[in-house]
Design an enzyme around this catalytic site. Structure first.
Site, PDB file in Angstrom:
ATOM      1  N   LEU A 195       0.820  -1.212   0.000  1.00  0.00           N
ATOM      2  CA  LEU A 195       0.000   0.000   0.000  1.00  0.00           C
ATOM      3  C   LEU A 195       0.854   1.262   0.000  1.00  0.00           C
ATOM      4  O   LEU A 195       2.017   1.243   0.427  1.00  0.00           O
ATOM      5  CB  LEU A 195      -0.909   0.012   1.231  1.00  0.00           C
ATOM      6  CG  LEU A 195      -2.010  -1.042   1.270  1.00  0.00           C
ATOM      7  CD1 LEU A 195      -2.659  -1.068   2.651  1.00  0.00           C
ATOM      8  CD2 LEU A 195      -3.053  -0.777   0.185  1.00  0.00           C
ATOM      9  N   LYS A 241       7.735   1.164   0.890  1.00  0.00           N
ATOM     10  CA  LYS A 241       8.402   0.563  -0.265  1.00  0.00           C
ATOM     11  C   LYS A 241       9.584   1.408  -0.744  1.00  0.00           C
ATOM     12  O   LYS A 241      10.689   0.895  -0.912  1.00  0.00           O
ATOM     13  CB  LYS A 241       7.409   0.398  -1.429  1.00  0.00           C
ATOM     14  CG  LYS A 241       6.256  -0.529  -1.173  1.00  0.00           C
ATOM     15  CD  LYS A 241       5.302  -0.610  -2.350  1.00  0.00           C
ATOM     16  CE  LYS A 241       4.696   0.710  -2.775  1.00  0.00           C
ATOM     17  NZ  LYS A 241       3.845   1.364  -1.759  1.00  0.00           N
ATOM     18  N   SER A 275       1.466  -1.824  -7.427  1.00  0.00           N
ATOM     19  CA  SER A 275       1.156  -3.065  -8.154  1.00  0.00           C
ATOM     20  C   SER A 275       0.017  -3.812  -7.465  1.00  0.00           C
ATOM     21  O   SER A 275       0.225  -4.883  -6.885  1.00  0.00           O
ATOM     22  CB  SER A 275       2.401  -3.951  -8.247  1.00  0.00           C
ATOM     23  OG  SER A 275       3.541  -3.230  -8.626  1.00  0.00           O
TER      24      SER A 275
END
Length: 191
Positions: free
Chosen positions: A23, A28, A96
């Site tokens: 999310l 990330k 993604s």
């Protein structure tokens, strides 16, 4: 064109892609950028291909419809392949959001060079972090088709690595990631 095996021989690493999913606000980009610096310091040829930067440049013509998301990921995979062709380990932090999208990305690369990393963090925690203010805007209806709010996110079923950024520090997750990358992509086995 120089073949990949010559790069492998000259820089002591295998080429590959580490594709991060999770999310918005899960960490990330932060983890991938910190790992990139550690890997470069250790002599690896490594680059972060950030989804936000791609959307601001190469993919600025795309929105957030299903078709645009698929095209955004397809373009990112193609740019990633170019970096692989010249000997890099490429770290790609992009939401993604669906299994189908990630399956298409995975098909683009050979199994030996590809790794999917799930940056696991609950919607509640990501929303509390909200580093870009996007969750607030999505809740106010100012951002549409926002993953986790009015667009779905499907956690991966079998990622090669899970980084739990909700319960572990960014530093711990970065170290876990670097160890994983060195194990997977180094020609020289680290003892």
């Amino acid at each position: 064109m120089i073949k990949q095996h010559r790069f492998k021989q000259s820089n002591g690493q295998r080429v590959g892609v580490v594709w991060f999913t999770g999310l918005s606000g899960s960490g990330k980009t932060t983890v991938s950028q910190q790992a990139e610096q550690l890997l470069i310091d250790r002599g690896y040829h490594c680059v972060v291909l950030d989804g936000d930067k791609l959307r601001a440049g190469l993919n600025c013509d795309l929105g957030y419809t299903e078709a645009d998301r698929v095209e955004n990921l397809r373009r990112a995979a193609e740019v990633t392949a170019m970096f692989i062709d010249v000997g890099f380990i490429v770290l790609v932090p992009m939401i993604s959001p669906t299994e189908a999208m990630r399956a298409q990305i995975r098909k683009r690369f050979d199994a030996e060079s590809y790794a999917e990393v799930y940056v696991q963090c609950s919607l509640n925690t990501c929303e509390q972090r909200d580093p870009k203010g996007l969750y607030r805007k999505a809740r106010e209806g100012l951002v549409r088709d926002f993953t986790g709010i009015d667009a779905s996110y499907e956690p991966p079923k079998q990622p090669e690595l899970i980084l739990d950024t909700e319960h572990r520090s960014i530093e711990q997750c970065t170290q876990q990631l670097v160890e994983f990358i060195e194990q997977k992509y180094s020609i020289y086995k680290k003892e």
